[in-house]
Design a protein around this motif. Structure first.
Motif, PDB file in Angstrom:
ATOM      1  N   PRO A  66       0.807  -1.224   0.000  1.00  0.00           N
ATOM      2  CA  PRO A  66       0.000   0.000   0.000  1.00  0.00           C
ATOM      3  C   PRO A  66       0.840   1.275   0.000  1.00  0.00           C
ATOM      4  O   PRO A  66       0.465   2.269  -0.640  1.00  0.00           O
ATOM      5  N   ALA A  67       1.966   1.252   0.716  1.00  0.00           N
ATOM      6  CA  ALA A  67       2.823   2.442   0.752  1.00  0.00           C
ATOM      7  C   ALA A  67       3.414   2.703  -0.628  1.00  0.00           C
ATOM      8  O   ALA A  67       3.530   3.863  -1.059  1.00  0.00           O
ATOM      9  N   ASP A  68       3.797   1.646  -1.321  1.00  0.00           N
ATOM     10  CA  ASP A  68       4.336   1.781  -2.668  1.00  0.00           C
ATOM     11  C   ASP A  68       3.273   2.370  -3.605  1.00  0.00           C
ATOM     12  O   ASP A  68       3.558   3.252  -4.423  1.00  0.00           O
ATOM     13  N   LEU A  69       2.036   1.878  -3.477  1.00  0.00           N
ATOM     14  CA  LEU A  69       0.947   2.400  -4.298  1.00  0.00           C
ATOM     15  C   LEU A  69       0.717   3.876  -3.995  1.00  0.00           C
ATOM     16  O   LEU A  69       0.531   4.689  -4.909  1.00  0.00           O
ATOM     17  N   GLY A  70       0.751   4.232  -2.720  1.00  0.00           N
ATOM     18  CA  GLY A  70       0.559   5.626  -2.347  1.00  0.00           C
ATOM     19  C   GLY A  70       1.590   6.542  -2.974  1.00  0.00           C
ATOM     20  O   GLY A  70       1.266   7.641  -3.441  1.00  0.00           O
ATOM     21  N   ARG A  71       2.842   6.085  -3.000  1.00  0.00           N
ATOM     22  CA  ARG A  71       3.896   6.897  -3.620  1.00  0.00           C
ATOM     23  C   ARG A  71       3.660   7.038  -5.122  1.00  0.00           C
ATOM     24  O   ARG A  71       3.902   8.102  -5.708  1.00  0.00           O
ATOM     25  N   ALA A  72       3.189   5.954  -5.752  1.00  0.00           N
ATOM     26  CA  ALA A  72       2.946   5.998  -7.201  1.00  0.00           C
ATOM     27  C   ALA A  72       1.813   6.970  -7.540  1.00  0.00           C
ATOM     28  O   ALA A  72       1.815   7.577  -8.616  1.00  0.00           O
ATOM     29  N   LEU A  73       0.870   7.107  -6.629  1.00  0.00           N
ATOM     30  CA  LEU A  73      -0.281   7.973  -6.877  1.00  0.00           C
ATOM     31  C   LEU A  73      -0.002   9.437  -6.564  1.00  0.00           C
ATOM     32  O   LEU A  73      -0.817  10.301  -6.906  1.00  0.00           O
ATOM     33  N   ASP A  74       1.110   9.713  -5.933  1.00  0.00           N
ATOM     34  CA  ASP A  74       1.431  11.086  -5.546  1.00  0.00           C
ATOM     35  C   ASP A  74       1.487  11.992  -6.778  1.00  0.00           C
ATOM     36  O   ASP A  74       2.289  11.781  -7.687  1.00  0.00           O
ATOM     37  N   GLY A  75       0.612  12.984  -6.812  1.00  0.00           N
ATOM     38  CA  GLY A  75       0.590  13.932  -7.916  1.00  0.00           C
ATOM     39  C   GLY A  75      -0.142  13.465  -9.151  1.00  0.00           C
ATOM     40  O   GLY A  75      -0.193  14.188 -10.158  1.00  0.00           O
ATOM     41  N   ALA A  76      -0.733  12.260  -9.119  1.00  0.00           N
ATOM     42  CA  ALA A  76      -1.411  11.725 -10.300  1.00  0.00           C
ATOM     43  C   ALA A  76      -2.766  12.398 -10.512  1.00  0.00           C
ATOM     44  O   ALA A  76      -3.468  12.736  -9.554  1.00  0.00           O
ATOM     45  N   ASP A  77      -3.125  12.588 -11.750  1.00  0.00           N
ATOM     46  CA  ASP A  77      -4.461  13.060 -12.116  1.00  0.00           C
ATOM     47  C   ASP A  77      -5.354  11.901 -12.545  1.00  0.00           C
ATOM     48  O   ASP A  77      -6.567  11.930 -12.322  1.00  0.00           O
ATOM     49  N   VAL A  78      -4.751  10.908 -13.189  1.00  0.00           N
ATOM     50  CA  VAL A  78      -5.489   9.753 -13.705  1.00  0.00           C
ATOM     51  C   VAL A  78      -4.653   8.498 -13.491  1.00  0.00           C
ATOM     52  O   VAL A  78      -3.425   8.529 -13.660  1.00  0.00           O
ATOM     53  N   VAL A  79      -5.330   7.404 -13.155  1.00  0.00           N
ATOM     54  CA  VAL A  79      -4.698   6.087 -13.134  1.00  0.00           C
ATOM     55  C   VAL A  79      -5.456   5.188 -14.096  1.00  0.00           C
ATOM     56  O   VAL A  79      -6.693   5.133 -14.077  1.00  0.00           O
ATOM     57  N   VAL A  80      -4.735   4.499 -14.966  1.00  0.00           N
ATOM     58  CA  VAL A  80      -5.309   3.492 -15.850  1.00  0.00           C
ATOM     59  C   VAL A  80      -4.770   2.141 -15.395  1.00  0.00           C
ATOM     60  O   VAL A  80      -3.560   1.902 -15.458  1.00  0.00           O
ATOM     61  N   LEU A  81      -5.658   1.274 -14.909  1.00  0.00           N
ATOM     62  CA  LEU A  81      -5.239  -0.037 -14.425  1.00  0.00           C
ATOM     63  C   LEU A  81      -5.328  -1.033 -15.570  1.00  0.00           C
ATOM     64  O   LEU A  81      -6.420  -1.366 -16.041  1.00  0.00           O
ATOM     65  N   CYS A  82      -4.170  -1.521 -16.008  1.00  0.00           N
ATOM     66  CA  CYS A  82      -4.091  -2.419 -17.168  1.00  0.00           C
ATOM     67  C   CYS A  82      -3.856  -3.865 -16.764  1.00  0.00           C
ATOM     68  O   CYS A  82      -3.583  -4.714 -17.627  1.00  0.00           O
ATOM     69  N   VAL A  83      -3.926  -4.174 -15.471  1.00  0.00           N
ATOM     70  CA  VAL A  83      -3.734  -5.533 -14.982  1.00  0.00           C
ATOM     71  C   VAL A  83      -4.847  -5.843 -13.988  1.00  0.00           C
ATOM     72  O   VAL A  83      -5.383  -4.948 -13.337  1.00  0.00           O
ATOM     73  N   ASP A  84      -5.181  -7.121 -13.862  1.00  0.00           N
ATOM     74  CA  ASP A  84      -6.127  -7.545 -12.836  1.00  0.00           C
ATOM     75  C   ASP A  84      -5.368  -7.829 -11.553  1.00  0.00           C
ATOM     76  O   ASP A  84      -4.419  -8.633 -11.531  1.00  0.00           O
ATOM     77  N   HIS A  85      -5.782  -7.189 -10.497  1.00  0.00           N
ATOM     78  CA  HIS A  85      -5.173  -7.382  -9.178  1.00  0.00           C
ATOM     79  C   HIS A  85      -6.306  -7.229  -8.172  1.00  0.00           C
ATOM     80  O   HIS A  85      -7.385  -7.777  -8.384  1.00  0.00           O
ATOM     81  N   ASP A  86      -6.077  -6.540  -7.076  1.00  0.00           N
ATOM     82  CA  ASP A  86      -7.169  -6.127  -6.207  1.00  0.00           C
ATOM     83  C   ASP A  86      -7.626  -4.773  -6.727  1.00  0.00           C
ATOM     84  O   ASP A  86      -7.285  -3.722  -6.199  1.00  0.00           O
TER      85      ASP A  86
END
Length: 338
Positions: A66-86
């Protein structure tokens, strides 16, 4: 629908950071190719082993952290999820931060879990778009183009196209849910084909988003021989064999190497009154184009989570999808049933 010759920004919120999770896969690469054209310098490709694509930057991301995901989302306007996960966990993290979200999953349960986050997205002013791709996605839009309460959708896929491991695994899992067949007319050169009921998510969402009450989606391959092989997988004894881990691993490895057929595809929605179809080449390419176009629509959407067919006007969107396809083979058509 934007013209596409400009940056692609809509509304008063320019998209300065677009994160493609799993963006180096078959679909993500295609989406990135268009998004970098419309939003130069804004596209980030993220994943466990990211590889920077032309015009993008790369970011390592472990979705289980979750911490890694939070860092990836920092400053993002849009996320496109191209893989099935949770998927719901990723969507929740986006919506809590007011980040728009696009999901290319074809899995009904995953999409339903994200759909339940509608109120959260509204609360934080974020938009989520589901059913983004060929099936679901273009199939949903085609179904909205036909009239009547009973709609049949046919999905003909090219068995010669090379797909990623995740897509192959999803298809293999779906064989256990194959239903009875029916005949479906497809545009030339395919003609009438026998399709088998397959658990694409469009048939579950469309009764909630359209006037259609009875929706069924069937699949076949361009190779009649390969379609017969898939149909045989419905037999109980063979289905149990395919579920065995060693057999499953061997079959996935084989399917990843052997490609019999072409890379062409055709999808058709049909009622008693009219029909609509979309044909082309390279399913992954088309899914990526639809994802990129969905991103371009986000700023004009109200907050909340919706399926693609509830977000856009089908005919102009399908026309744009054919226009940006880039293979020269994509074509959208609507006609009365004769």
């Amino acid at each position: 629908m934007t013209d596409g010759s400009a940056s692609g920004e809509r509304g008063d919120r320019p998209l300065k950071r677009i994160v493609l999770i799993g963006g180096y896969g078959a679909v993500g690469r295609e989406a990135a190719a268009l998004l970098t054209r419309w939003y130069p310098g804004s596209v980030v490709v993220a994943g466990r082993n990211p590889r920077a694509l032309p015009g993008t930057s790369a970011l390592r991301l472990d979705l289980d952290d979750p911490a890694d995901l939070g860092r990836a989302l920092d400053g993002a306007d849009v996320v496109v999820l191209c893989v099935d996960h949770d998927n719901a966990a990723v969507a929740r993290a986006c919506f809590e931060r007011g980040i728009h979200y696009v999901d290319v999953s074809a899995d009904h349960e995953r999409l339903l879990a994200v759909e339940r986050l509608h109120d959260l997205a509204v609360e934080h002013g974020a938009s989520g778009v589901l059913s983004v791709g060929l099936a679901p996605g273009i199939t949903n839009l085609l179904a909205r183009q036909v009239t009547g309460h009973e709609v049949r959708i046919g999905v003909l896929l090219g068995s010669g196209e090379a797909h990623g491991p995740a897509a192959l695994a999803w298809t293999l899992d779906g064989l256990a849910g194959m239903g009875r067949p029916w005949r479906m007319p497809f545009p030339a050169p395919y003609g009438r084909r026998k399709v088998y009921g397959f658990p694409f998510s469009d048939q579950y969402s469309l009764p909630r988003t359209s006037e259609a009450v009875d929706v069924r989606t069937g699949m076949c391959l361009d190779s009649r021989a390969m379609t017969a092989v898939l149909a045989a997988a419905r037999l109980p004894g063979l289905a149990r064999l395919l579920a065995a881990a060693p057999v499953r691993r061997a079959l996935l490895a084989l399917l990843g190497r052997v490609h019999l057929g072409s890379d062409g595809f055709a999808v058709t929605a049909r009622s008693a009154y009219d029909s609509a179809s979309f044909t082309g080449r390279r399913q992954s390419r088309t899914t990526g184009v639809v994802a990129a176009l969905a991103v371009r629509e986000l700023a004009s959407l109200p907050p909340g989570v919706r399926h693609l067919d509830a977000c856009v006007d089908p005919a102009p969107f399908l026309t744009e999808a054919a226009r940006w396809d880039g293979t020269g083979a994509a074509h959208y058509d609507q006609s009365d049933v004769t």
